[in-house]
Motif scaffolding. Structure first.
Motif, short mmCIF file in Angstrom:
data_model
loop_
_atom_site.label_atom_id
_atom_site.label_comp_id
_atom_site.label_asym_id
_atom_site.label_seq_id
_atom_site.Cartn_x
_atom_site.Cartn_y
_atom_site.Cartn_z
N LEU A 45 -10.52 -38.55 6.25
CA LEU A 45 -10.35 -37.23 6.85
C LEU A 45 -8.94 -36.68 6.61
CD1 LEU A 45 -12.19 -37.76 10.27
CD2 LEU A 45 -12.98 -36.43 8.30
N VAL A 46 -7.96 -37.56 6.74
CA VAL A 46 -6.58 -37.13 6.49
C VAL A 46 -6.40 -36.76 5.02
CG1 VAL A 46 -4.17 -37.89 6.48
CG2 VAL A 46 -5.63 -38.45 8.41
N LEU A 47 -6.96 -37.55 4.12
CA LEU A 47 -6.84 -37.28 2.68
C LEU A 47 -7.56 -36.00 2.30
CD1 LEU A 47 -7.29 -40.85 1.15
CD2 LEU A 47 -5.18 -39.56 1.45
N ILE A 48 -8.66 -35.68 2.98
CA ILE A 48 -9.36 -34.42 2.72
C ILE A 48 -8.45 -33.24 3.06
CG2 ILE A 48 -11.25 -32.93 3.51
CD1 ILE A 48 -12.92 -35.50 3.81
N LEU A 49 -7.79 -33.31 4.22
CA LEU A 49 -6.86 -32.24 4.61
C LEU A 49 -5.71 -32.13 3.62
CD1 LEU A 49 -6.69 -32.77 8.49
CD2 LEU A 49 -7.91 -30.98 7.23
N LEU A 50 -5.16 -33.28 3.23
CA LEU A 50 -4.07 -33.27 2.27
C LEU A 50 -4.53 -32.71 0.93
CD1 LEU A 50 -1.15 -34.14 1.58
CD2 LEU A 50 -2.10 -36.30 0.78
N GLY A 51 -5.72 -33.11 0.49
CA GLY A 51 -6.26 -32.59 -0.77
C GLY A 51 -6.47 -31.09 -0.72
N LEU A 52 -6.92 -30.58 0.42
CA LEU A 52 -7.12 -29.13 0.57
C LEU A 52 -5.80 -28.38 0.43
CD1 LEU A 52 -9.73 -28.93 3.48
CD2 LEU A 52 -10.08 -28.27 1.09
N VAL A 53 -4.74 -28.93 1.03
CA VAL A 53 -3.43 -28.28 0.94
C VAL A 53 -2.92 -28.31 -0.50
CG1 VAL A 53 -1.02 -28.42 1.66
CG2 VAL A 53 -2.82 -28.74 3.33
N VAL A 54 -3.01 -29.46 -1.16
CA VAL A 54 -2.57 -29.56 -2.57
C VAL A 54 -3.38 -28.62 -3.45
CG1 VAL A 54 -2.41 -31.09 -4.57
CG2 VAL A 54 -1.76 -31.93 -2.31
N PHE A 55 -4.69 -28.59 -3.23
CA PHE A 55 -5.58 -27.70 -3.98
C PHE A 55 -5.20 -26.24 -3.75
CE2 PHE A 55 -9.45 -25.09 -4.01
CZ PHE A 55 -9.85 -25.26 -5.32
N THR A 194 1.85 -33.94 5.48
CA THR A 194 2.23 -35.25 4.96
C THR A 194 2.81 -36.13 6.07
OG1 THR A 194 2.71 -34.29 2.79
CG2 THR A 194 3.66 -36.45 3.27
N PHE A 195 3.67 -35.54 6.89
CA PHE A 195 4.26 -36.29 8.01
C PHE A 195 3.20 -36.69 9.03
CE2 PHE A 195 6.10 -36.20 12.32
CZ PHE A 195 7.02 -37.23 12.20
N VAL A 196 2.32 -35.75 9.39
CA VAL A 196 1.28 -36.03 10.38
C VAL A 196 0.30 -37.07 9.85
CG1 VAL A 196 -0.68 -35.03 11.61
CG2 VAL A 196 1.48 -33.78 11.50
N SER A 197 -0.10 -36.94 8.57
CA SER A 197 -1.05 -37.89 8.01
C SER A 197 -0.47 -39.30 7.96
CB SER A 197 -1.46 -37.45 6.60
OG SER A 197 -0.32 -37.40 5.75
N ILE A 247 -14.14 -41.12 -1.08
CA ILE A 247 -14.89 -40.27 -0.14
C ILE A 247 -14.26 -38.87 -0.07
CG2 ILE A 247 -15.54 -39.96 2.28
CD1 ILE A 247 -15.64 -43.04 2.49
N ALA A 248 -12.93 -38.82 0.01
CA ALA A 248 -12.23 -37.54 0.11
C ALA A 248 -12.46 -36.69 -1.15
CB ALA A 248 -10.74 -37.77 0.32
N CYS A 249 -12.41 -37.32 -2.33
CA CYS A 249 -12.63 -36.58 -3.57
C CYS A 249 -14.06 -36.06 -3.67
CB CYS A 249 -12.31 -37.46 -4.77
SG CYS A 249 -10.54 -37.73 -5.04
N LEU A 250 -15.02 -36.85 -3.20
CA LEU A 250 -16.42 -36.39 -3.21
C LEU A 250 -16.60 -35.19 -2.29
CD1 LEU A 250 -18.34 -39.80 -3.19
CD2 LEU A 250 -18.11 -38.20 -5.10
N VAL A 251 -16.00 -35.25 -1.11
CA VAL A 251 -16.11 -34.12 -0.17
C VAL A 251 -15.43 -32.88 -0.75
CG1 VAL A 251 -15.45 -33.28 2.11
CG2 VAL A 251 -16.29 -35.62 1.85
N LEU A 252 -14.22 -33.05 -1.30
CA LEU A 252 -13.51 -31.92 -1.90
C LEU A 252 -14.28 -31.34 -3.08
CD1 LEU A 252 -9.86 -33.32 -1.82
CD2 LEU A 252 -10.75 -31.44 -0.45
N GLY A 253 -14.87 -32.22 -3.89
CA GLY A 253 -15.68 -31.75 -5.01
C GLY A 253 -16.88 -30.94 -4.54
N GLY A 254 -17.51 -31.39 -3.46
CA GLY A 254 -18.63 -30.64 -2.90
C GLY A 254 -18.21 -29.28 -2.39
N LEU A 255 -17.05 -29.21 -1.73
CA LEU A 255 -16.55 -27.92 -1.23
C LEU A 255 -16.22 -26.96 -2.38
CD1 LEU A 255 -14.19 -29.16 1.64
CD2 LEU A 255 -16.45 -28.11 1.88
N ILE A 256 -15.61 -27.49 -3.44
CA ILE A 256 -15.29 -26.64 -4.59
C ILE A 256 -16.56 -26.16 -5.28
CG2 ILE A 256 -14.20 -26.64 -6.87
CD1 ILE A 256 -12.17 -28.67 -5.71
#
Length: 312
Positions: A45-55, A194-197, A247-256
């Motif tokens: 879940l944290v990596l999904i949020l981080l990935g969304l910000v980077v994206f 990044t700090f919160v995660s 898992i985070a990459c799969l979720v992000l890929g689905g959202l994209i």
């Protein structure tokens, strides 16, 4: 008879002990498995949020370049310019470092477009073609600002047969100002996340290691080195980080993919480079932060004495 009864008693006691140890082992394994699943889900879940910000940061950068490269500078030419002179000028302009694209619009083409827009041919009323030939320039994103456009316009006016330069100064200022604000907000959000995660994952990893603090102390008492004790915890954390990153990459890929289904034109700013960098950041961050948190937590318990372990 007494000896037989004694052996029966010992056998029953051993059977009970082994059974109890088996139940305890199963219970411990079940607890550790649940902790691993919890850590994996929370890390994902944290990596999904981080990935969304980077994206979002990378997409905003591409969007900024796309908007700037589609801002048009119109160069109006003299009415007496010939097609050959216009072609020579176009060739010279295309070689300039700031030019990203160039479209030449002849007087006849301008008249045709004006007739379609007005619904009537203005040359029939005036007796001649009122339009002049022009060139529409799109600039590279680095030059799409008013400071650069000031000297570019000055240079363009120095060319023979160029009569006027037009561009939307207010629009360019507004675009650059808004993009700067968006980039700043996303940057601050990325730092905070990044700090919160790190804090969230660190707490989750620490809870998993906390349950085995006495095992860590026991291994330390029998002479195991800190590196030997730390290694399995770090290895387990890295595996959890890898699974969470997948898992985070799969979720992000689905959202994209859903975003693409809704708006196919989004691919103009979402490139393979953006997707690759986002996935790489998610994987690297997932591995590094879980390994680092596991190492820090194990070191903390290794430094403690036996009495301190009961107080936390």
């Amino acid at each position: 008879m007494v000896i037989d009864n004694y052996f029966v008693f010992l056998r029953s006691e051993f059977h009970y002990c082994f059974k109890a140890m088996g139940k305890k082992r199963k219970k411990t394994s079940s607890r550790q498995g649940l902790q691993a699943v919890t850590l994996c889900i929370s890390t994902a879940l944290v990596l999904i949020l981080l990935g969304l910000v980077v994206f979002s940061v990378l997409t905003a950068r591409n969007l900024s370049a796309y908007v700037k490269q589609n801002l048009v500078v119109t160069v109006f030419l003299d009415n007496e310019v010939t097609p050959s002179e216009a072609n020579k000028l176009a060739t010279r302009l295309k070689s300039r470092t700031y030019v990203n694209g160039l479209d030449y619009i002849s007087k006849e083409q301008a008249l045709k477009e004006g007739t379609e827009m007005l619904g009537a041919d203005p040359s029939e009323f005036i007796g001649e073609n009122p339009f002049s030939s022009s060139m529409e320039l799109t600039l590279k994103s680095d030059y799409a600002n008013n400071d650069s456009l000031a000297w570019i316009a000055k240079e363009l006016k120095a060319y023979p047969k160029v009569t006027e330069i037009k561009y939307q100064k207010d629009l360019i200022e507004a675009v650059n100002r808004n993009l700067a604000k968006i980039s700043l907000v996303l940057l601050v959000l990325a730092v905070l996340l990044t700090f919160v995660s790190f804090s969230l994952i660190n707490n989750t990893v620490r809870l998993g290691i906390y349950a085995r603090r006495f095992s860590i102390h026991t291994m330390k008492l029998v002479g195991a080195s800190w590196g030997f004790i730390r290694r399995p915890f770090v290895r387990r954390a890295i595996i959890v980080g890898l699974i969470a990153a997948v898992i985070a990459c799969l979720v992000l890929g689905g959202l994209i993919w859903l975003l693409y289904r809704h708006e196919p034109e989004i691919l103009t700013v979402i490139t393979w480079e953006v997707l690759a960098i986002t996935a790489a950041v998610v994987f690297v961050f997932g591995i590094l932060i879980t390994a680092m948190c596991a190492s820090i937590s194990v070191n903390k318990f290794l430094r403690m004495k036996a009495g301190e372990l009961y107080k936390i």
